[in-house]
Design a protein around this motif. Structure first.
Motif, mmCIF file in Angstrom:
data_model
loop_
_atom_site.group_PDB
_atom_site.id
_atom_site.type_symbol
_atom_site.label_atom_id
_atom_site.label_comp_id
_atom_site.label_asym_id
_atom_site.label_seq_id
_atom_site.Cartn_x
_atom_site.Cartn_y
_atom_site.Cartn_z
ATOM 1 N N ASN A 34 7.242 -1.048 1.614
ATOM 2 C CA ASN A 34 7.302 0.239 0.917
ATOM 3 C C ASN A 34 8.657 0.444 0.237
ATOM 4 N N GLN A 45 -2.755 -1.305 -2.910
ATOM 5 C CA GLN A 45 -1.386 -0.973 -2.517
ATOM 6 C C GLN A 45 -0.598 -2.255 -2.287
ATOM 7 N N ASP A 100 2.642 -3.441 -4.323
ATOM 8 C CA ASP A 100 3.910 -3.676 -3.623
ATOM 9 C C ASP A 100 4.481 -5.042 -3.966
#
Lengths: 253, 458, 421
Positions: B2, B124, B128
């Protein structure tokens, strides 16, 4: 008539722990303008300010000795400072007119002391004072203008007018011309001539030519002591003390 | 991976770049023996900035745009065709799926969100990886470019100093940004308010009751004149009636009469008054002063006196302002040249005559400027009136009656249950805009008066 | 005037009229002087009155009244396995087993019908914590000192209703009442009952908010001050920055609250009631104060220092960061502390961004809902319950102690590091 107006005997002044003047004895009388000369920091202004107790405004100042106005001890507890200062007027180094009109500047003293009972009386005092200070003709048409709008020399003459408006007996002048140009200085010196005899005048100056021009008596101060005191003509032509001679011939100062 | 991890990665790369470049520079410095145009750590900083700043800028943009990219990718997934058309339900399903994928939620209300969750997870992860690749690429490219520049005759210091100068300039622009932000947000929200309520109704209407707004004619109950009057009455009349005499006389006594010892003790005591938080004054006003004022009013025969009177709030506000007026008066008196005071004393004036007839008139512009600033502060004061004044707007000049103020109404309007777009909430911004403009005007006028006054005696 | 003057003065200074006038003028002088002294004395008296009122009420808020009573836990037979008394589930297990009812019935046994509302709603928690420390208590009767309800608590402190005072008098006659420090006040957060409230939640909220404020306002303020004093060319932009900063310092604080509401909550969508938003809002308010203090401190560094550094070949940036900033730092820090103290006491802008909610747990992070000390004072001041008055004043004392410490530090810094050039 030659009775001294002010007699100062053995006057010493100290600020906090520093002694400013030592043991000065001098008379100021009606007929003679007396000049205090000496290098800067010699205590001549300090001495002048003991004569109307302006040193009271400096909390750390301590005055000892004996100063009498017409024989009255001005440092006696029953002496009234307000009255004393009305009788012993003062003109300062830098012109300090109040930020009021020319008229109000002159009327200020008479008003606080209650010397005029009517508007016309006040008008008369203002006119007389301005006339004596040689300013009347220049300002009579603009009495309501601010006193701070005048030129430096005019401001200083306004301050003299302000001082004589309460009809003092003595006028103290603390380097009154040091902030002025030569022409304005000449006007003030003339004025001092005219005022002599009506008021006892003491003037502090660092300008020896000025002292020679305006005074009849001269006192030379150095490092807080009075070195020599006598007729102006004697001091300048025939000084008794070596230090005086050195000073007036420009050896130091 | 993240955002936080990427951030740490970037900073880490920067540190590595700094350390290795510095070593390199130390090396060629020692070898050449002569002076280099910059110190080794300058080279270090130069390369470190080139390494870390581009990825940081990228990350900032990425943080704002990546959620939309993820959602776009999810909508490409086969399961997405079952989604309802855009609307509340669709948004709810998507956000549930996102929470499931991130592991923030364990159960779901919509069955569809469970099927979409893996798609979210995959999208996601892909996003990333892309972000990580770009960060690494930017850092390496930037670092390599800068590193190749590092030579003894290259002046890294001037480049670094240019960056520092930019930083300084940026910091000072925050002040303009804040002012612009205040003006823009107040203007925008107030503009929306004035599109519903006519300006004239707001500025000249004498009836204020936001609790009972008629939706067809909201202007009829949003007339702010009673608030303006209450603000003026409490802040500029009652508070100043306390603050001016007390502040001025305190300043005169402390500067002209008090012994140095007394001054050293009493000045800080007055300053403590200024340091007490307004909420404490408000509590004191509500708990102690207001009941006392009411008792006094009843004792002199005003049976109906309010326990939230203008007088109580104004009195306490006045006390709060005393040190402010006192320090402004102190400064103004100190600016009057001593020769002025000596001139008056040498005439045989008493100290009080000198002060009232020479010093105060001379200091008047400074004092007036100070009082204007004090008024501006009093009318912007909030907590005392929130706690001790009334919420009911009445147009009265009776100090024992209840009065409300602009600041009090802003607080009341914004803490109810109303939604953000109602005229009631927007009225708070219109009041805020008025308050801002009036205080701004007062401040500009006051500061100019004070400034010109200072110049007269310089 | 002891001696007559040798020649009459021109204006008759010794005339009776002049003497009368002089007396009047001196009387006016004395009146004026007394007026000045009175103004100073009254201001100081108001301060003293305010502080004494707060102390008198507030010190009571730090204590609680307790009643000593036997609790027979063996007879209550709480259905609970000893194993569950270890670890995290213990609180829940004891609450579920009906400990609260057991404590209440013990009070009824000890004091009759009035026992039901005698204890504070938090009394059973004292028993709970004791059991957690010593599970053996469940099998015997023990004497506990438990906090009593707010209405009796204030009565014991002398400000209750007559009815409550009668009850307290009875209890005092039996010798079961005692007074002790209310440790919970410094440990807990907000609550609905005045005997259970604490200040720690708000203090922690204040701490987090101030951290954000300091982290933003200090660097930005110092850098802006350096730019304006050391670099800024004289042009329209610089003038705009100056005017902005001077006016921002005088903008009412509530306007900053409106800005925070419209921009941080409305446009950026940051969480309501969070220390992050509170800190951001207060930072915008504090920054101008730091800039103004910083500029004055930087201005006080004499140009000779800059010239000396420039003359040995230092660059502008080196002059600033090696010489000017270190010399100006004490002044900047003093201004910063004063600005932070103002921010710590600020209430109105934080009301605007929703920090007025009832929050019963201390915040754990910058985005948790939180409240701050001054807002907590405001919230408690609105409560009708008599017991909240002393808690409000106690919170005020805590806030004032913080402010006093900060201002003391500022004065110390100023005196310790003030350099006269």
């Amino acid at each position: 008539m030659n009775t001294p107006k002010i007699t100062a005997r053995n006057v010493s002044v100290s600020y906090a722990d520093k002694q400013a003047i030592h043991d000065i004895s001098i008379d100021v009388d009606m007929d003679h303008v007396i000049a205090f000369i000496g290098p800067s920091g010699c205590g001549k202004s300090t001495f002048l300010r003991t004569l109307n107790r302006m040193n009271d405004t400096i909390p750390s100042a301590r005055v000892s000795g004996d100063v009498r106005l017409d024989g009255q001890d001005i440092y006696a507890p029953e002496m009234d400072v307000v009255q004393l200062r009305a009788r012993v007027g003062m003109v300062f180094q830098k012109p300090n007119p109040f930020p009021k009109s020319i008229y109000e500047n002159v009327a200020y003293g008479p008003r606080i002391h209650g010397l005029a009972t009517s508007r016309s009386e006040m008008d008369a005092i203002v006119e007389r004072s301005l006339t004596r200070a040689g300013l009347w003709n220049e300002v009579k048409d603009r009495l309501s203008e601010s006193g701070t709008a005048l030129s430096g020399g005019q401001q200083q003459r306004l301050c003299i007018a302000r001082a004589i408006a309460v009809d003092p007996e003595v006028i103290l002048m603390d380097e009154p011309c040091s902030a002025l140009d030569p022409i304005a200085t000449a006007r003030i010196e003339e004025l001092i001539h005219d005022l002599r005899g009506r008021y006892a005048i003491a003037i502090v100056t660092h300008n020896m030519q000025q002292a020679a021009r305006v005074s009849q008596r001269t006192a030379f101060f150095h490092l807080g002591t009075l070195v020599e005191y006598g007729k102006t003509s004697d001091i300048f032509t025939n000084p008794k003390e070596e230090r005086t001679k050195d000073y007036i011939t420009g050896r130091y100062g | 991976m993240n955002g936080v991890v990427l951030l740490i990665l970037t900073v880490g790369l920067g540190i590595i770049a700094w350390a290795s470049t510095r070593m390199h520079a130390l090396g060629f410095r020692r070898r050449s023996g002569s002076r280099t145009s910059s110190l080794p750590h300058h080279y270090g900083w130069y390369v470190a900035l080139w390494t870390a700043v581009p990825p940081l800028i990228f990350l900032a943009i990425w943080a704002a745009t990546s959620p939309a990219l993820v959602t776009d990718m999810v909508l490409q997934a086969p399961a997405a065709v079952q989604l309802p058309p855009p609307g509340f339900e669709r948004a709810a399903i998507l956000s549930e799926a996102r929470a499931l994928a991130a592991g923030q939620a364990h159960g779901a209300f919509h069955a569809l969100s469970r099927t979409l969750a893996p798609a979210y997870d995959a999208a996601q992860t892909r996003i990333d990886w892309i972000a990580t690749a770009i960060v690494l690429l930017l850092a390496l490219a930037g670092g390599a470019y800068a590193y190749l520049h590092v030579r003894p005759e290259f002046s890294a210091r001037t480049r670094i100093e240019r960056v520092v100068l930019g930083l300084l300039l940026g910091a000072s622009l925050i002040a303009i940004l804040t002012t612009a932000g205040i003006v823009a947000s107040l203007l925008y929200e107030a503009g929306r308010f004035f599109s519903v309520v006519p300006v004239t109704d707001f500025l000249f209407g004498t009836h204020w009751s936001p609790q009972s707004i008629d939706p067809r004619n909201p202007g009829a109950s949003l007339g702010a004149v009673p608030l303006f009057w209450g603000t003026f009455f409490i802040g500029a009349v009652i508070a100043m009636a306390v603050a001016i005499p007390f502040g001025l006389m305190s300043a005169i006594y402390l500067t002209q009469y008090a012994a140095p010892r007394a001054r050293r003790i009493m000045k800080p005591v007055l300053e403590v008054l200024a340091g007490i938080p307004t909420v404490v004054y408000g509590y004191f006003a509500a708990l102690t002063v207001a009941p006392a004022v009411r008792q006094f009013a009843v004792a002199i025969g005003i049976e109906w006196a309010s326990s939230e009177s203008a007088l109580a709030a104004g009195l306490v506000m006045g006390v709060m302002i005393i040190p402010f007026v006192s320090s402004m008066a102190d400064d103004s008196l100190a600016a009057v040249p001593n020769s002025m005071r000596d001139g008056s004393l040498a005439m045989g004036a008493t100290p009080s005559e000198t002060i009232t007839r020479v010093m105060l008139p001379a200091a008047l512009p400074g004092v007036v400027g100070g009082v204007l600033l004090a008024v501006s502060r009093a009318i912007g004061e909030t907590m005392i009136v929130v706690m001790a004044a009334s919420g009911v707007a009445t147009l009265t000049a009776n100090p024992f009656a209840s009065t409300t103020t602009v600041t009090r109404q802003i607080v009341d309007l914004l803490t109810g249950e109303a939604e953000f777009d109602s005229p009631k909430t927007l009225a708070a911004f219109a009041l805020g805009l008025t308050l801002f403009l009036i205080t701004l005007l007062l401040n500009i006028v006051a500061l100019n008066v004070v400034k010109r006054y200072r110049e007269t005696y310089e | 005037m002891n001696k007559p003057p040798s020649q009459p003065p021109a204006m008759g200074w010794n005339s009776p009229a002049m003497a009368r006038r002089l007396r009047r003028r001196y009387a006016a002088e004395r009146r004026f002087r007394r007026l000045g002294a009175a103004a100073v004395a009254l201001s100081a008296a108001f301060l003293a009155f305010l502080l004494i009122t707060m102390l008198a009420q507030g010190l009571r808020g730090f204590t609680e009244t307790r009643v000593a009573m036997p609790v027979n836990l063996a007879a209550a037979e709480l259905p609970i396995e000893p194993a569950r008394l270890k670890g995290r589930g213990a609180d829940l297990a004891l609450a579920g087993a009906g400990l609260e009812d057991a404590v209440e019935s013990a009070a009824t046994t000890a004091f009759g019908p009035m026992g039901t509302d005698l204890l504070s709603p938090g009394a059973w928690i004292v028993v709970r914590d004791a059991i957690k420390a010593d599970p053996g208590l469940l099998r015997r009767t023990d004497c506990f000192e438990l906090p009593i309800a707010s209405r009796y608590d204030v009565a014991a402190k002398g400000v209750g209703t007559p009815e409550a005072e009668r009850v307290v008098a009875q209890l005092q006659a039996r010798g079961v009442l005692s007074t002790g420090w209310d440790m919970g006040f410094l440990r807990d957060a907000d609550a609905t009952d005045p005997t259970r409230v604490g200040i720690w939640g708000a203090a922690k909220g204040s701490l987090l908010t101030m951290l954000v404020t300091l982290a933003l306002a200090f660097p930005i303020g110092v850098l802006a001050a350096l730019y304006l004093e050391e670099y800024a060319p004289k042009n329209r932009w610089t003038d705009m920055i100056e005017v902005s900063i001077n006016n921002l310092a005088a903008v009412p604080s509530i306007i900053f609250g409106l800005l925070g509401l419209a921009v941080f909550l409305g446009s950026f969508g940051l969480p309501r009631s969070a220390p992050l938003v509170g800190g951001l809002t207060l930072a915008l308010m504090t920054m101008p104060v730091i800039v103004i203090a910083g500029r004055n401190a930087i201005k006080a560094v004499p140009p000779s220092i800059r010239d000396a550094a420039l003359a040995v070949g230092a660059s502008r940036v080196q002059v600033i960061f090696h010489h000017v900033l270190p010399l100006a730092l004490p002044g900047i820090l003093t201004g910063t502390i004063i600005g932070m103290a103002r921010a710590l006491g600020e209430t109105a802008p934080l009301l605007m961004i929703g920090m007025r909610a009832f929050i019963a747990a201390p915040p754990r992070g910058l985005t948790d809902p939180a409240t701050v000390l001054p807002v907590q004072i405001f919230l408690w001041s609105d409560q009708v319950d008599r017991g909240f008055i002393e808690k409000t004043s106690a919170a005020i004392i805590v806030l004032l102690v913080f402010l006093l410490a900060m201002n003391g530090l500022a004065i110390y810094l100023r005196n310790r590091f003030e350099t006269r050039w």
